[in-house]
Design a protein around this motif. Structure first.
Motif, PDB file in Angstrom:
ATOM      1  N   ALA A  45      -4.937  54.546  71.262  1.00 37.57           N
ATOM      2  CA  ALA A  45      -3.653  54.985  71.883  1.00 37.57           C
ATOM      3  C   ALA A  45      -2.458  54.572  71.199  1.00 37.57           C
ATOM      4  O   ALA A  45      -1.376  55.086  71.389  1.00 37.57           O
ATOM      5  CB  ALA A  45      -3.471  54.384  73.510  1.00 37.57           C
ATOM      6  N   ILE A  46      -2.703  53.720  70.192  1.00 40.05           N
ATOM      7  CA  ILE A  46      -1.727  53.277  69.223  1.00 40.05           C
ATOM      8  C   ILE A  46      -1.933  53.562  67.774  1.00 40.05           C
ATOM      9  O   ILE A  46      -1.414  53.101  66.941  1.00 40.05           O
ATOM     10  CB  ILE A  46      -1.301  51.595  69.488  1.00 40.05           C
ATOM     11  CG1 ILE A  46      -2.559  50.759  69.110  1.00 40.05           C
ATOM     12  CG2 ILE A  46      -0.672  51.205  70.710  1.00 40.05           C
ATOM     13  CD1 ILE A  46      -2.374  49.276  69.145  1.00 40.05           C
ATOM     14  N   LEU A  47      -2.790  54.630  67.798  1.00 42.32           N
ATOM     15  CA  LEU A  47      -3.055  54.957  66.378  1.00 42.32           C
ATOM     16  C   LEU A  47      -1.865  55.475  65.644  1.00 42.32           C
ATOM     17  O   LEU A  47      -1.586  55.102  64.319  1.00 42.32           O
ATOM     18  CB  LEU A  47      -4.116  56.191  66.525  1.00 42.32           C
ATOM     19  CG  LEU A  47      -5.580  55.802  66.052  1.00 42.32           C
ATOM     20  CD1 LEU A  47      -6.223  57.046  66.419  1.00 42.32           C
ATOM     21  CD2 LEU A  47      -5.601  55.589  64.524  1.00 42.32           C
ATOM     22  N   PRO A  48      -0.914  56.242  66.125  1.00 40.04           N
ATOM     23  CA  PRO A  48       0.511  56.717  65.186  1.00 40.04           C
ATOM     24  C   PRO A  48       1.065  55.477  64.795  1.00 40.04           C
ATOM     25  O   PRO A  48       1.584  55.517  63.666  1.00 40.04           O
ATOM     26  CB  PRO A  48       1.050  57.669  66.376  1.00 40.04           C
ATOM     27  CG  PRO A  48       0.013  58.084  67.233  1.00 40.04           C
ATOM     28  CD  PRO A  48      -0.941  57.170  67.449  1.00 40.04           C
ATOM     29  N   VAL A 167      -3.186  50.540  79.154  1.00 43.16           N
ATOM     30  CA  VAL A 167      -2.380  49.096  78.886  1.00 43.16           C
ATOM     31  C   VAL A 167      -2.179  49.205  77.335  1.00 43.16           C
ATOM     32  O   VAL A 167      -1.118  48.391  77.281  1.00 43.16           O
ATOM     33  CB  VAL A 167      -3.733  48.181  79.558  1.00 43.16           C
ATOM     34  CG1 VAL A 167      -3.265  46.774  78.873  1.00 43.16           C
ATOM     35  CG2 VAL A 167      -3.878  48.317  81.062  1.00 43.16           C
ATOM     36  N   SER A 168      -2.960  49.352  76.508  1.00 44.81           N
ATOM     37  CA  SER A 168      -2.664  49.134  74.972  1.00 44.81           C
ATOM     38  C   SER A 168      -1.560  49.729  74.702  1.00 44.81           C
ATOM     39  O   SER A 168      -0.564  49.092  74.152  1.00 44.81           O
ATOM     40  CB  SER A 168      -3.974  49.734  74.340  1.00 44.81           C
ATOM     41  OG  SER A 168      -3.294  49.566  72.819  1.00 44.81           O
ATOM     42  N   ALA A 169      -1.003  51.062  75.123  1.00 45.87           N
ATOM     43  CA  ALA A 169       0.225  51.869  74.655  1.00 45.87           C
ATOM     44  C   ALA A 169       1.294  50.815  75.412  1.00 45.87           C
ATOM     45  O   ALA A 169       2.388  50.651  74.833  1.00 45.87           O
ATOM     46  CB  ALA A 169       0.140  53.296  75.418  1.00 45.87           C
ATOM     47  N   ALA A 170       1.137  50.413  76.740  1.00 46.09           N
ATOM     48  CA  ALA A 170       2.221  49.486  77.387  1.00 46.09           C
ATOM     49  C   ALA A 170       2.427  48.411  76.843  1.00 46.09           C
ATOM     50  O   ALA A 170       3.645  47.925  76.486  1.00 46.09           O
ATOM     51  CB  ALA A 170       1.844  49.527  78.868  1.00 46.09           C
ATOM     52  N   VAL A 171       1.552  47.622  76.380  1.00 46.73           N
ATOM     53  CA  VAL A 171       1.637  46.380  75.825  1.00 46.73           C
ATOM     54  C   VAL A 171       2.335  46.269  74.590  1.00 46.73           C
ATOM     55  O   VAL A 171       3.046  45.821  74.068  1.00 46.73           O
ATOM     56  CB  VAL A 171       0.297  45.487  75.903  1.00 46.73           C
ATOM     57  CG1 VAL A 171       0.412  44.100  75.055  1.00 46.73           C
ATOM     58  CG2 VAL A 171      -0.186  45.251  77.244  1.00 46.73           C
ATOM     59  N   PHE A 247      -8.145  62.157  67.120  1.00 49.31           N
ATOM     60  CA  PHE A 247      -6.905  63.018  66.328  1.00 49.31           C
ATOM     61  C   PHE A 247      -6.265  63.901  67.320  1.00 49.31           C
ATOM     62  O   PHE A 247      -5.158  64.322  66.665  1.00 49.31           O
ATOM     63  CB  PHE A 247      -7.948  64.041  65.477  1.00 49.31           C
ATOM     64  CG  PHE A 247      -8.718  63.196  64.374  1.00 49.31           C
ATOM     65  CD1 PHE A 247      -8.011  62.500  63.343  1.00 49.31           C
ATOM     66  CD2 PHE A 247      -9.991  63.185  64.466  1.00 49.31           C
ATOM     67  CE1 PHE A 247      -8.728  61.552  62.567  1.00 49.31           C
ATOM     68  CE2 PHE A 247     -10.653  62.315  63.624  1.00 49.31           C
ATOM     69  CZ  PHE A 247     -10.109  61.432  62.660  1.00 49.31           C
ATOM     70  N   VAL A 248      -6.580  64.028  68.312  1.00 49.29           N
ATOM     71  CA  VAL A 248      -5.575  64.657  69.452  1.00 49.29           C
ATOM     72  C   VAL A 248      -4.356  63.801  69.605  1.00 49.29           C
ATOM     73  O   VAL A 248      -3.424  64.374  69.793  1.00 49.29           O
ATOM     74  CB  VAL A 248      -6.188  64.877  70.757  1.00 49.29           C
ATOM     75  CG1 VAL A 248      -6.259  63.581  71.567  1.00 49.29           C
ATOM     76  CG2 VAL A 248      -5.517  66.006  71.679  1.00 49.29           C
ATOM     77  N   ASN A 249      -4.542  62.611  69.438  1.00 44.62           N
ATOM     78  CA  ASN A 249      -3.171  61.653  69.290  1.00 44.62           C
ATOM     79  C   ASN A 249      -2.135  62.051  68.555  1.00 44.62           C
ATOM     80  O   ASN A 249      -0.770  61.991  68.737  1.00 44.62           O
ATOM     81  CB  ASN A 249      -3.490  60.106  68.963  1.00 44.62           C
ATOM     82  CG  ASN A 249      -4.508  59.304  70.051  1.00 44.62           C
ATOM     83  OD1 ASN A 249      -4.051  59.229  70.968  1.00 44.62           O
ATOM     84  ND2 ASN A 249      -5.771  59.503  69.823  1.00 44.62           N
ATOM     85  N   PHE A 250      -2.518  62.524  67.262  1.00 43.90           N
ATOM     86  CA  PHE A 250      -1.550  63.061  66.323  1.00 43.90           C
ATOM     87  C   PHE A 250      -1.077  64.434  66.735  1.00 43.90           C
ATOM     88  O   PHE A 250       0.254  64.573  66.269  1.00 43.90           O
ATOM     89  CB  PHE A 250      -2.166  63.091  65.137  1.00 43.90           C
ATOM     90  CG  PHE A 250      -2.604  61.784  64.314  1.00 43.90           C
ATOM     91  CD1 PHE A 250      -1.720  60.888  63.797  1.00 43.90           C
ATOM     92  CD2 PHE A 250      -4.209  61.395  64.488  1.00 43.90           C
ATOM     93  CE1 PHE A 250      -2.390  59.572  63.319  1.00 43.90           C
ATOM     94  CE2 PHE A 250      -4.329  59.958  63.971  1.00 43.90           C
ATOM     95  CZ  PHE A 250      -3.568  59.176  63.461  1.00 43.90           C
ATOM     96  N   ASP A 263       4.534  57.611  76.602  1.00 47.19           N
ATOM     97  CA  ASP A 263       3.908  58.738  77.352  1.00 47.19           C
ATOM     98  C   ASP A 263       2.239  59.148  76.691  1.00 47.19           C
ATOM     99  O   ASP A 263       1.592  59.683  77.584  1.00 47.19           O
ATOM    100  CB  ASP A 263       4.894  59.994  77.092  1.00 47.19           C
ATOM    101  CG  ASP A 263       6.117  59.886  77.548  1.00 47.19           C
ATOM    102  OD1 ASP A 263       6.312  59.234  78.656  1.00 47.19           O
ATOM    103  OD2 ASP A 263       7.139  60.333  76.992  1.00 47.19           O
ATOM    104  N   LEU A 264       2.187  58.719  75.593  1.00 51.28           N
ATOM    105  CA  LEU A 264       0.631  58.920  75.010  1.00 51.28           C
ATOM    106  C   LEU A 264      -0.225  58.120  75.812  1.00 51.28           C
ATOM    107  O   LEU A 264      -1.330  58.519  76.054  1.00 51.28           O
ATOM    108  CB  LEU A 264       0.740  58.565  73.601  1.00 51.28           C
ATOM    109  CG  LEU A 264      -0.489  58.739  72.606  1.00 51.28           C
ATOM    110  CD1 LEU A 264      -0.689  60.217  72.827  1.00 51.28           C
ATOM    111  CD2 LEU A 264      -0.287  58.312  71.359  1.00 51.28           C
ATOM    112  N   GLY A 265       0.009  56.890  76.167  1.00 45.15           N
ATOM    113  CA  GLY A 265      -0.843  55.867  77.242  1.00 45.15           C
ATOM    114  C   GLY A 265      -1.100  56.724  78.293  1.00 45.15           C
ATOM    115  O   GLY A 265      -2.159  56.802  78.760  1.00 45.15           O
TER     116      GLY A 265
END
Length: 400
Positions: A45-48, A167-171, A247-250, A263-265
């Motif tokens: 979730a935090i790849l970018p 949670v990863s994106a939020a933190v 890769f959908v994250n990108f 929003d990504l999270g």
């Protein structure tokens, strides 16, 4: 809390009767799975953000993040090989406790090489706990309860994908990348505490003391056409899953979708339907048969692929839902099949399945990452489709 081993007689296992506290036990099994593998995909979730932090390409960062699958493949083989001699409770407890160390150290990783090595270490610990828990369930659950127990464990895996990413994106968004890894190290320790209070030491069963050597048992499993096909299906499932949800994250953060980190999270609420549907996999396989269940699940995943090529968030969201539901349902059915088809040395069979499953994730990251960098998202989705088709072909060999 409830003891995962308590309802089962240690000398003779009842093959027909349901355990009286199956619902509560399934909840604990699912929570154990959640805390075991919550680190595995949360970082996606935090790849970018990680890509920008280390100044590397999406393929390079994707490979580093998913390097945990290499550790999981290695640990699956090693733990499976030595499974007859490992105390289940001690092994699971130690694995989850040690997992907190590389998780916390990721906050200090100075470069991509160190980051990758720590992710491999995480994978070693996660897969050790994962394989030993699957072996424990296969040995301590009756044949009637086994499907539900495995489905509950895979459902916990699904929930970790949903909650972990959100949670990863939020933190990371609120406190920074370092605190993200501190938080998940705490969850690892919580998993160790849960195991300490819910899994009691049990006397080894006959299934845990095979007459054949681990090497001979492994060869025998590979000679079994049904198990060999199940191992291949596991490989293809994570190959497809990794290709989609790495890769959908990108795609989501680039125009025209242009989502922010939080929003990504939240997009990963797409896994919410999978939490519900995966619980039904055991019953579906028992009623319809393993092959129709897996074929149906793979078809659902395949229907989601063209939707993810659309330039609209709603369509991409729907496609992600279908791929998540389909791949997790298929995984639950395949995992349950291995536990039942391996009439002996189930720990070794489970370890081999997990090794193939996570090898599929590593190969998927490498192959589909190259396709994504060189030819774009369309080529990546096409590669996912090929993996799903191959899994469908292998399903023909899953006969009782």
């Amino acid at each position: 809390m409830t003891d995962l081993s308590a309802p089962i007689k240690q000398d003779v296992m009842t093959n027909e009767a349901h355990s009286p506290d199956l619902a509560l036990r399934s909840l604990v099994i699912g929570l154990t799975a959640f805390l075991t593998v919550v680190d595995l995909f949360a970082t996606q979730a935090i790849l970018p953000s990680l890509t920008r932090h280390y100044g590397v390409t999406p393929a390079a960062m994707g490979f580093a993040v998913n390097a945990s699958t290499f550790g999981m493949a290695v640990a699956g083989l090693v733990v499976g090989f030595f499974s007859p001699h490992i105390d289940r409770r001690t092994g699971i407890l130690l694995s989850l406790t040690l997992l907190a160390i590389p998780t916390g150290l990721l906050a200090f990783a100075p470069n991509l090489v160190v980051f990758t090595a720590l992710r491999v270490a995480q994978g070693l610990c996660m897969a050790s706990a994962f394989a030993l828990t699957l072996a424990h369930l296969g040995e301590q659950c009756s044949a009637t309860d086994a499907g539900s127990a495995f489905a509950a464990y895979i459902t916990g895996n699904v929930a970790s994908n949903l909650v972990g990413r959100v949670v990863s994106a939020a933190v990371a968004d609120g406190l920074g990348l370092a605190w993200n890894f501190y938080f998940f190290a705490g969850l690892n320790l919580a998993g160790a505490l849960l195991v300490y209070f819910t899994i009691q030491r049990v006397r080894p069963m006959h299934a845990m003391m095979p007459a054949a050597s681990p090497f001979s048992a492994t060869i025998a499993h590979w000679r079994d056409r049904r198990l060999r096909a199940a191992f291949g299906i596991g490989f293809c499932i994570l190959f497809a899953f990794i290709g989609t949800f790495t890769f959908v994250n990108f795609v989501l953060v680039r125009p025209p979708l242009s989502l922010g980190m939080m929003d990504l999270g939240l997009v990963y609420l797409v896994f919410l339907p999978s939490v519900v549907t995966t619980l039904l996999a055991g019953k579906a396989a028992a009623r319809l048969g393993t092959r129709p269940t897996i074929w149906s699940a793979l078809a659902v995943a395949g229907l989601g692929l063209p939707l993810m090529l659309a330039p609209h968030l709603g369509a991409v969201f729907a496609g992600m839902v279908l791929v998540g539901v389909g791949t997790f349902f298929a995984q639950a059915a395949a995992t349950g099949f291995v536990g039942q088809a391996a009439t002996d040395n189930r720990g070794i069979a489970s370890g081999t399945y997990l090794a193939c499953y996570f090898c599929g994730g590593l190969v998927g990251t490498a192959v589909l990452g190259r396709l994504f960098d060189a030819f774009g998202w369309q080529a990546c989705v096409a590669g996912v489709g090929v993996a799903l088709a191959l899994a469908a072909l292998l399903t023909f060999d899953l006969k009782r």
